[in-house]
Design an enzyme around this catalytic site. Structure first.
Site, mmCIF file in Angstrom:
data_model
loop_
_atom_site.group_PDB
_atom_site.id
_atom_site.type_symbol
_atom_site.label_atom_id
_atom_site.label_comp_id
_atom_site.label_asym_id
_atom_site.label_seq_id
_atom_site.Cartn_x
_atom_site.Cartn_y
_atom_site.Cartn_z
ATOM 1 N N LYS A 13 0.823 -1.217 0.000
ATOM 2 C CA LYS A 13 0.000 0.000 0.000
ATOM 3 C C LYS A 13 0.850 1.257 0.000
ATOM 4 C CE LYS A 13 -2.184 -0.887 3.806
ATOM 5 N NZ LYS A 13 -1.600 -2.158 4.202
ATOM 6 N N ARG A 88 -10.000 1.265 8.985
ATOM 7 C CA ARG A 88 -9.654 -0.139 9.209
ATOM 8 C C ARG A 88 -10.780 -0.927 9.869
ATOM 9 N NH1 ARG A 88 -5.839 2.115 13.684
ATOM 10 N NH2 ARG A 88 -7.251 1.931 15.423
ATOM 11 N N ARG A 127 10.865 -5.915 5.379
ATOM 12 C CA ARG A 127 10.671 -4.518 5.781
ATOM 13 C C ARG A 127 11.172 -4.290 7.205
ATOM 14 N NH1 ARG A 127 4.578 -2.424 6.125
ATOM 15 N NH2 ARG A 127 4.621 -3.612 8.046
ATOM 16 N N ARG A 133 11.976 -1.832 12.019
ATOM 17 C CA ARG A 133 10.665 -1.605 12.627
ATOM 18 C C ARG A 133 10.414 -2.618 13.729
ATOM 19 N NH1 ARG A 133 6.358 0.042 8.099
ATOM 20 N NH2 ARG A 133 5.007 -0.666 9.768
ATOM 21 N N ARG A 144 -1.888 -8.644 13.403
ATOM 22 C CA ARG A 144 -2.403 -7.586 12.533
ATOM 23 C C ARG A 144 -3.083 -8.158 11.287
ATOM 24 N NH1 ARG A 144 2.555 -4.866 13.741
ATOM 25 N NH2 ARG A 144 3.245 -5.132 11.600
#
Length: 186
Positions: A13, A88, A127, A133, A144
């Site tokens: 996204k 969401r 990522r 992260r 998630r």
């Protein structure tokens, strides 16, 4: 143009939103980026948000709604935007509809990207390493993705019923996916 970009974590996204923002000359507005900025700078909002994201939980709606509305009201978003990571859940759809009515800025399209679970897990793991992260642990990712399946994926039916939904395969070449989206948006 006012576009929502939706899909599970790791589907691309953010990557596609940046390319689309450049193509259309409008801002990419990412709730994740807004929260990460506040968390890394230890703002009061960031400290509160971190208490959720560090456990793989989503930031509560009332906090998220406020930050999104403030951002959509900024001058650079008057002629359009690409909103990434919001809404969401069903209550956020209602909140977004209200915000857009108050700002007199109708939503044009909803781009929904999808990819298989194995691809998503690989992308998120990569990522996490590349960006450092801390919120991308395997447990947090799994939580998630399950939350997306339960709360966010059903929202696509709402936008489909409104005639705003554009479905796109999020697997493959990044530029090809971007060209596909632009072609479908017209």
């Amino acid at each position: 143009m006012r576009i929502l970009i939706m899909g599970p974590q790791g589907v691309g996204k953010g990557t596609q939103a940046k390319l689309l923002a450049k193509h259309y000359g409008i801002p990419h507005i990412s709730t994740g980026d807004m929260f990460r900025y506040n968390i890394s700078n230890k703002t009061p909002l960031g400290v509160e948000a971190a208490s959720y994201t560090d456990k793989g939980e989503l930031v509560p709606d009332e906090l998220t709604n406020k930050i999104v509305k403030d951002r959509l009201a900024m001058d650079d978003a008057k002629d359009g935007w690409i909103l990434d990571g919001y809404p969401r859940n069903a209550s956020q759809v209602v909140a977004l509809d209200r915000m857009l009515d108050e700002l007199d800025t109708p939503l044009d399209k909803v781009v929904a990207l999808d990819a298989d679970r194995q691809t998503l897990m690989k992308r998120i793991a990569r990522r996490a390493q590349e960006e450092g992260r801390t919120d991308d642990t395997p447990e947090a990712i799994d939580k998630r993705l399950k939350t997306y399946d339960e709360q966010t994926a059903p929202l696509l039916d709402t936008y489909k019923s409104r005639g705003q939904l554009v479905l796109v395969d999020g697997q493959g070449d990044i530029d090809e996916i971007s060209r596909t989206i632009i072609g479908l948006l017209g």
